[in-house]
Design an enzyme around this catalytic site. Structure first.
Site, short mmCIF file in Angstrom:
data_model
loop_
_atom_site.label_atom_id
_atom_site.label_comp_id
_atom_site.label_asym_id
_atom_site.label_seq_id
_atom_site.Cartn_x
_atom_site.Cartn_y
_atom_site.Cartn_z
N GLU A 286 0.70 -1.11 0.10
CA GLU A 286 -0.40 0.05 -0.03
C GLU A 286 0.37 0.70 -0.17
O GLU A 286 1.76 1.27 0.81
CB GLU A 286 -0.96 -0.35 1.45
CG GLU A 286 -1.53 -0.65 1.51
CD GLU A 286 -2.52 -1.06 0.40
OE1 GLU A 286 -3.17 -0.22 -0.15
OE2 GLU A 286 -3.46 -2.52 -0.14
N CYS A 320 -1.76 9.10 4.44
CA CYS A 320 -2.00 8.67 2.69
C CYS A 320 -3.97 9.22 1.61
O CYS A 320 -3.34 9.35 1.28
CB CYS A 320 -2.08 7.50 2.73
SG CYS A 320 -2.82 6.17 3.50
#
Ligand code: NAP
Ligand code: MG
Length: 522
Positions: A286, A320
């Site tokens: 990720e 993020c």
């Protein structure tokens, strides 16, 4: 149905007092010499080679704690220990593994304020953000335990007389979990518990900056019943022990969350098959984001302001999922920017240990320097809409908003991971979607609109992993908003979603001809 761990309501005076008590208790430990963490392999604390000193980012010199960093030899020892533990853990009934992981979540729920306090001091998260981090960690434990109960029983495939087909999952083996500092408990916990509950052995290599909270996580997992030769805790340097484990022939899977640069390197290295290696390494990675919010010309600006401020500046933009690009359609541009400028002026900057703080320091001096370069680049190349003020001490970066930022700008293209927002105007909604999609990343996105037609268009054409309509683009909840991106934001299915555990497992099929003619005597 799965229920998320509720957030603490800090508007309630009793909760505020109780949490203040935890922070005070932690501060006296810090004053008395600080906390410590060490690598743990096969139940033994190792002395490591060097020591990482974690400075409270709201200060210049207060040491929260010291972490002994694992050596390459420690990493090799961890792999050997897990190789011993794996067959027994794989054979442990999945119900038992689920029970252990759920128990770890329950323990975190009991110790929530203690964990929150450490997150506040070690990572600089404000109260509510730290509480959300712990709640998410608890959710991961409980959700993945539920998921293992769903996926554990073998499925019978087809109904053919004389043939029995069973389809079931097995763990991949032993692997390494490499976590970032920005969700220091939640992400480390989610990746680790997913691997463990599905029967794998795991080495947890946390980000150096947040090794202390990760050490608590490891401690809680052991206490809940994860065997000592099933989990190893290996704080250390990513480029040394992290890299060594990625390249280790006995490692079967790598689960990483962090920057695109490191993620792509890991994917590359993991593809090399080394002498003695049995499995093709599975990588879950990720990575970053450069997330946009679109504001349609008919949007409710009250809602937009609240959503944009939270998405762009919550935890100083170090998520993020944070919004770093704002695309405004047509005539809404000037009135929205005017209101945004005022709203940004009301942001409360300060030490995250104070309950009212919204904008805390960034993670460390290195990050502060990098983000300040982007702020200076913005000042030199674009029009500043807003430039905040920050304290001198500590790793603070002022909230910064730039207007009329072109798509060629570094502020438009690069992940900054700080409180910096680039704004631009779009002619119409179609152009807004085009601008929003103009990124190598595809993690989150937001749309504020009251037009059903435009919202439909956004659902179809604004291609991000998590699209949020008429709300902020951060704060995904386990199960309700399975989370993760595509393109350069990552490979892997969504964390906290129904496909996540399967990545840590290998399906097998067993077919038996049941038209047999009796059994042979034993
Ligand atoms: P990072 O610098 O990439 O570090 C992440 C982890 O990788 C750390 O544990 C780090 O160890 C380790 N590492 C560094 N170099 C390595 C190497 N060569 N081999 C193996 N491991 C290595 O990221 P970060 O600064 O911690 O976190 C911020 C980034 O994470 C942002 O890009 C953000 O977008 C991303 N993120 C993505 C998601 C998502 O779900 N997509 C969620 C959260 C964060 P050290 O401690 O030694 O550096
Ligand atoms: Mg790093």
């Amino acid at each position: 149905m799965f229920k998320n761990e509720p957030f603490t309501d800090f508007a309630v005076a009793a909760n505020r007092q109780k949490f203040q008590g935890e922070l005070d208790a932690l501060d006296s430990k810090i004053k008395g010499g600080g906390l410590s963490a060490s690598p743990v392999v096969a139940g033994k604390e190792l002395s490591g080679a060097s020591t990482y000193e974690r400075i409270d980012p709201a200060t210049d010199n207060v040491v929260v704690g010291r972490t002994k960093l694992a050596t390459i030899a420690d990493a090799d020892q961890a792999v050997q220990s897990l190789l011993t533990g794996f067959p027994r853990w794989r054979a442990t009934p999945f119900q038992e593994r689920a029970r252990i992981i759920r128990a770890a979540g329950d323990e975190m729920a009991r110790r929530k304020f203690e964990l929150n306090a450490l997150i506040v001091r070690e990572s600089g998260k404000p109260w509510g953000e730290a509480d959300g981090d712990t709640a998410e960690a608890i959710d991961f434990c409980r959700y993945y335990a539920d998921e293992m109960l769903r996926l554990g029983p073998p499925q019978k495939m087809g109904e053919i007389p004389g043939e029995d087909n069973r389809y079931f999952y097995e763990p991949r083996g032993i692997g390494v979990i490499i976590s970032p500092w920005n969700f220091p408990l939640a992400i480390a916990c989610g990746m680790t518990t997913a691997a463990l509950v599905s029967g794998n052995c795991a080495i947890l290599k946390p980000a150096q900056q947040t090794s202390l909270i990760a050490a608590r996580l490891a401690e809680i997992l052991y206490a809940a019943g994860v065997p000592q030769d099933v989990l190893a805790f290996l704080p250390g340097s990513g480029s040394a022990v992290g890299n060594h484990l990625v390249n280790h022939p006995a490692v079967d899977y790598i689960c990483f969350t962090g920057s695109k640069e490191v993620g792509l390197q890991i994917i590359n290295k993991a593809s090399v098959v080394l002498p003695g290696q049995r499995n093709v390494k599975r990588v879950v990675a990720e990575m970053g984001g450069k997330n946009a919010i679109i504001v349609d010309s008919d949007a409710d600006l009250d809602e937009v302001i609240k959503g944009v401020i939270q998405s762009a500046f919550g935890f100083a933009g170090q998520k993020c999922s944070a919004c770093s690009r704002l695309v405004v359609v047509g005539d809404a541009y000037e009135p929205l920017l005017e209101r945004l400028r005022h709203a940004a002026g009301d942001i409360i900057v300060g030490n995250p240990s104070e309950s009212g703080t919204f904008l805390p320091p960034v993670i460390d001096k290195g990050a502060q320097g990098k983000i300040m370069e982007y702020v200076q680049y913005g000042q030199q190349n674009h029009k500043a809409l807003f430039q905040g003020q920050v304290p001198k001490a500590g790793c603070f970066v002022p909230a910064s908003i730039f207007r009329d930022v072109p798509t060629s700008s570094r502020l438009w293209k690069e992940e900054i991971f700080g409180p910096v927002l680039a704004c631009t105007q779009a002619r119409d909604f179609d152009e807004a979607i085009k601008l929003a999609n103009d990124s190598e990343y595809a993690l989150t996105g937001g749309v504020f609109s009251r037009s059903p037609k435009n919202l439909e268009k956004a659902r179809e054409e604004f291609r991000v992993g998590n699209l949020y309509i008429n709300r902020k683009c951060t704060g995904a909840l386990v199960y309700r908003q399975p989370f993760g991106g595509s393109r350069m934001s990552g490979v892997g299915s969504k964390a906290g979603g129904p496909d996540y555990l399967i990545q840590f497992m290998e399906p097998r099929t067993v077919t038996e001809n049941t038209m047999r003619r009796g059994f042979a005597p034993a």
